[in-house]
Design a protein around this motif. Structure first.
Motif, PDB file in Angstrom:
ATOM      1  N   ALA A 171       0.687  -0.962  -0.540  1.00 43.16           N
ATOM      2  CA  ALA A 171      -0.080  -0.130   0.346  1.00 43.16           C
ATOM      3  C   ALA A 171       0.843   1.262  -0.455  1.00 43.16           C
ATOM      4  O   ALA A 171       0.648   2.263  -0.594  1.00 43.16           O
ATOM      5  N   THR A 172       1.835   1.197   0.872  1.00 45.64           N
ATOM      6  CA  THR A 172       2.986   2.385   0.732  1.00 45.64           C
ATOM      7  C   THR A 172       4.364   1.777  -0.061  1.00 45.64           C
ATOM      8  O   THR A 172       5.184   1.721   1.575  1.00 45.64           O
ATOM      9  N   PRO A 173       5.108   1.933  -0.749  1.00 47.94           N
ATOM     10  CA  PRO A 173       6.017   1.259  -0.780  1.00 47.94           C
ATOM     11  C   PRO A 173       7.195   2.122  -1.235  1.00 47.94           C
ATOM     12  O   PRO A 173       8.156   1.608  -1.137  1.00 47.94           O
ATOM     13  N   THR A 174       7.390   3.258  -0.479  1.00 49.50           N
ATOM     14  CA  THR A 174       8.042   3.865  -1.529  1.00 49.50           C
ATOM     15  C   THR A 174       8.726   4.624   0.441  1.00 49.50           C
ATOM     16  O   THR A 174       8.106   4.750   1.185  1.00 49.50           O
ATOM     17  N   VAL A 175      10.257   4.936   0.378  1.00 51.40           N
ATOM     18  CA  VAL A 175      10.121   5.968   2.284  1.00 51.40           C
ATOM     19  C   VAL A 175       9.839   7.152   2.088  1.00 51.40           C
ATOM     20  O   VAL A 175       9.573   7.211   3.606  1.00 51.40           O
ATOM     21  N   ASN A 176       9.287   8.283   1.725  1.00 51.90           N
ATOM     22  CA  ASN A 176       8.794   9.312   1.764  1.00 51.90           C
ATOM     23  C   ASN A 176       7.512   9.034   2.020  1.00 51.90           C
ATOM     24  O   ASN A 176       6.458   9.341   2.552  1.00 51.90           O
ATOM     25  N   GLY A 177       6.053   8.004   1.382  1.00 52.39           N
ATOM     26  CA  GLY A 177       4.808   7.637   1.347  1.00 52.39           C
ATOM     27  C   GLY A 177       4.400   7.109   3.119  1.00 52.39           C
ATOM     28  O   GLY A 177       3.678   7.781   4.149  1.00 52.39           O
ATOM     29  N   TYR A 178       6.056   7.303   4.434  1.00 51.30           N
ATOM     30  CA  TYR A 178       5.210   6.888   5.717  1.00 51.30           C
ATOM     31  C   TYR A 178       5.852   8.388   6.498  1.00 51.30           C
ATOM     32  O   TYR A 178       5.003   7.746   7.534  1.00 51.30           O
ATOM     33  N   LYS A 179       6.161   9.490   5.754  1.00 53.78           N
ATOM     34  CA  LYS A 179       6.063  10.460   6.418  1.00 53.78           C
ATOM     35  C   LYS A 179       4.656  11.161   6.797  1.00 53.78           C
ATOM     36  O   LYS A 179       4.432  12.015   6.623  1.00 53.78           O
ATOM     37  N   ARG A 180       4.306   9.684   5.536  1.00 57.66           N
ATOM     38  CA  ARG A 180       2.589  10.716   5.589  1.00 57.66           C
ATOM     39  C   ARG A 180       1.812  10.643   6.480  1.00 57.66           C
ATOM     40  O   ARG A 180       0.472  10.966   6.884  1.00 57.66           O
ATOM     41  N   TYR A 181       2.028   9.200   7.503  1.00 59.38           N
ATOM     42  CA  TYR A 181       1.682   8.435   8.601  1.00 59.38           C
ATOM     43  C   TYR A 181       1.229   9.433  10.097  1.00 59.38           C
ATOM     44  O   TYR A 181       2.719   9.651  10.603  1.00 59.38           O
ATOM     45  N   GLN A 182       0.326  10.338  10.031  1.00 59.64           N
ATOM     46  CA  GLN A 182       0.855  12.082  10.736  1.00 59.64           C
ATOM     47  C   GLN A 182      -0.317  11.505  11.525  1.00 59.64           C
ATOM     48  O   GLN A 182      -2.068  11.743  11.807  1.00 59.64           O
ATOM     49  N   PRO A 183      -0.448  12.019  12.934  1.00 60.81           N
ATOM     50  CA  PRO A 183      -1.570  12.157  13.638  1.00 60.81           C
ATOM     51  C   PRO A 183      -2.953  13.357  12.859  1.00 60.81           C
ATOM     52  O   PRO A 183      -1.839  14.649  12.854  1.00 60.81           O
ATOM     53  N   PHE A 184      -3.509  13.264  13.531  1.00 61.74           N
ATOM     54  CA  PHE A 184      -4.962  14.321  12.781  1.00 61.74           C
ATOM     55  C   PHE A 184      -4.451  14.737  11.706  1.00 61.74           C
ATOM     56  O   PHE A 184      -4.618  15.828  11.835  1.00 61.74           O
ATOM     57  N   SER A 185      -4.591  13.718  10.798  1.00 60.69           N
ATOM     58  CA  SER A 185      -3.892  14.633   9.632  1.00 60.69           C
ATOM     59  C   SER A 185      -5.593  13.882   9.056  1.00 60.69           C
ATOM     60  O   SER A 185      -4.516  14.454   6.963  1.00 60.69           O
ATOM     61  N   LEU A 186      -6.168  13.967   8.371  1.00 60.63           N
ATOM     62  CA  LEU A 186      -6.751  12.602   7.495  1.00 60.63           C
ATOM     63  C   LEU A 186      -6.122  11.599   6.992  1.00 60.63           C
ATOM     64  O   LEU A 186      -6.339  10.954   5.532  1.00 60.63           O
ATOM     65  N   ALA A 187      -4.914  11.334   7.903  1.00 58.81           N
ATOM     66  CA  ALA A 187      -4.153  10.366   7.407  1.00 58.81           C
ATOM     67  C   ALA A 187      -4.388   9.195   8.724  1.00 58.81           C
ATOM     68  O   ALA A 187      -4.130   9.888   9.646  1.00 58.81           O
ATOM     69  N   PRO A 188      -4.268   7.903   8.417  1.00 59.93           N
ATOM     70  CA  PRO A 188      -4.283   6.761   9.594  1.00 59.93           C
ATOM     71  C   PRO A 188      -2.717   6.823  10.519  1.00 59.93           C
ATOM     72  O   PRO A 188      -2.205   7.199   9.471  1.00 59.93           O
TER      73      PRO A 188
END
Length: 481
Positions: free
Chosen positions: A337-354
């Motif tokens: 679902a998230t295959p890049t190094v960069n994509g894990y910087k999206r998992y932030q609290p209160f950001s509409l991302a889980p």
């Protein structure tokens, strides 16, 4: 079938059915009627990028009969384009003899995928499947892996329906970043300028300010017969979203492959740079995600198998078990679902991302959002838009079906997705790769060699990332020590 097409690679190995031959005949008529002179034959590689060749009209007829060759080493490269495996050794260092020596694979067009490209004069497009010269499917073909997972699901009496919300960023291009003094990839990123200010979700006037982009994308995507439902302004600067109507699983993945390529090419030709990188520089307020809506259809009745007959219940028993599988295997499936190094910087609290492995009833902070009613479905909000569509969809099928087979219970829904006492999603691609290697459900379905292959490619990507001296390191340490 025309006599000229008999006895070729496709017929010899029984790769097409009646519908494929009928689609190929229709393709011939379209080429004649529209004066198509060039056709791009493409396949989706392990990273979700399109690779292939452009054939002349005359050469296409041979490709429809016998396929078109491409070097097998394309399947053994990381995101920089460098071969991770020793391709000129027996088994190419991976133990699959058909990949040794960068020998040829056969790209077999799927005639039902044919499109006329509205932005390229006299040019058509075909999506291809990968075979070895002996006619066997290539086990590392991600489209075949998705088909394999969906066939297994069909054996349980279900079909998958997928809806797509795909976020991305669009900038004005100042310079394309090409530097003749530094050939090779990856090169310098393009120099870009802002397109929108951000911070105003679904603001009509801000969307109107980029109306030229909206019409550019609408006209191009609809001309490709993609099931576009909306083009929306997202919260972040330069951030847009396109939604696609629900389709069967493989067709939905095909649509994403074509949609992403079309958006990037349409934008590039018109002075814009579109990226499906999740968190480009300047996207601090909102990263881009790929929300994958999914439901199961009962093959016998044609009914949505997730719809509950129990008053007050958001999901059926089948839906609950499928959901439980998504949660149980979420850490391992994160690689797909998230295959890049960069994509894990999206998992932030209160950001509409889980950031946690939880589910909620119509809760957009949860990793999986359950939506009831006539269109009952599960929305996995953990994916990034750069994900390989076939692997993302297949990972959901493998996880959900494991939940059904094991009669798993997802537990109660959360109302506090960012404060729940629940396992967190992997904090990095490295953590996700470790989780995939520990998880027992993917190797039996994909094949142990496939899981090892993908892990090896991604670990090579991680190793290059860790070896790079970043701007953060320079700021943090250069003046201090």
């Amino acid at each position: 079938m025309p006599d000229a097409d008999r006895g070729g690679f496709v017929e010899r190995h029984g790769l097409w059915g009646d519908a494929d031959y009928a689609a190929a005949a229709q393709l011939r008529r379209v080429l004649d009627e529209q004066g198509i002179e060039l056709v791009r034959l493409s396949f989706c590689d392990q990273h979700g990028s399109l690779r292939g060749k452009t054939l002349t009209r005359d050469a296409l007829w041979g490709a429809l009969r016998d396929g078109c060759t491409a070097p097998s080493s394309l399947l053994l490269k990381d995101t920089s384009g460098k071969s991770v495996y020793p391709v000129f050794t027996p088994g190419a260092g991976i133990g699959i003899e058909g990949l040794a020596g960068a020998g040829d694979l056969v790209l077999v067009p799927d005639p039902g995928t044919f499109r006329v490209l509205p932005w390229a004069q006299g040019t058509g497009w075909l999506l291809c499947d990968l075979y070895f010269p002996d006619g066997t499917p290539v086990p590392l073909s991600t489209r075949e892996l998705c088909r394999k997972a969906l066939t297994r699901l069909g054996g349980h009496g279900y079909e998958l329906t997928v809806g797509v919300e795909l976020e991305f960023h669009v900038f004005r291009t100042v310079h394309d970043g090409r530097d003749p003094a530094r050939p090779g990839a990856p090169g310098e990123p393009p120099v870009v300028a802002p397109l929108t200010r951000g911070a105003q979700l679904l603001h009509e006037e801000e969307l109107d300010s980029v109306d030229d982009v909206v019409h550019l994308l609408h006209d191009g995507l609809t001309a490709l017969d993609l099931p576009v439902r909306s083009i929306e302004l997202e919260f972040g600067p330069n951030q847009l979203e396109v939604t696609l109507a629900p389709r069967p699983g493989l067709a939905a993945a095909d649509a994403v492959v074509l949609c992403r390529g079309a958006i990037r090419q349409l934008c590039r030709r018109n002075g814009y740079h579109a990226t499906f990188m999740s968190r480009p520089l300047g996207a601090d307020t909102a990263s881009a995600g790929w929300h994958l809506h999914q439901s199961l259809v009962d093959s016998m009745t044609g009914e949505n198998a997730f719809v509950s007959t129990v008053p007050g219940a958001v999901l059926s028993e089948t839906g609950m078990r499928y959901l439980a599988g998504l949660l149980r295997h979420a850490a391992a499936a994160a690689v797909f679902a998230t295959p890049t190094v960069n994509g894990y910087k999206r998992y932030q609290p209160f950001s509409l991302a889980p950031d946690r492995i939880v589910w909620g009833v119509d809760n957009k902070g949860a990793m999986v959002r359950a939506v009831g009613g006539a269109a009952t479905r599960l929305e996995n909000r953990s994916g990034e838009p750069a994900a390989n569509p076939y692997l993302y969809v297949a990972s959901q099928v493998v996880s959900g079906l494991a939940g059904i087979e094991e009669a798993l219970d997802p537990g109660p829904p959360t109302e506090t997705p960012y404060a729940a006492e629940a396992p967190r999603l992997p904090g990095s691609l490295m953590e996700a790769l470790d989780a995939l290697e520990r998880d027992p459900v993917f190797a039996p379905v994909f094949g142990r060699e496939v899981v090892d292959w993908f892990v090896t490619l991604k670990r090579a990507e991680v190793a290059r990332y860790l070896a790079e001296v970043s701007a953060w390191e320079q700021r943090e340490y250069f003046g201090l020590f």
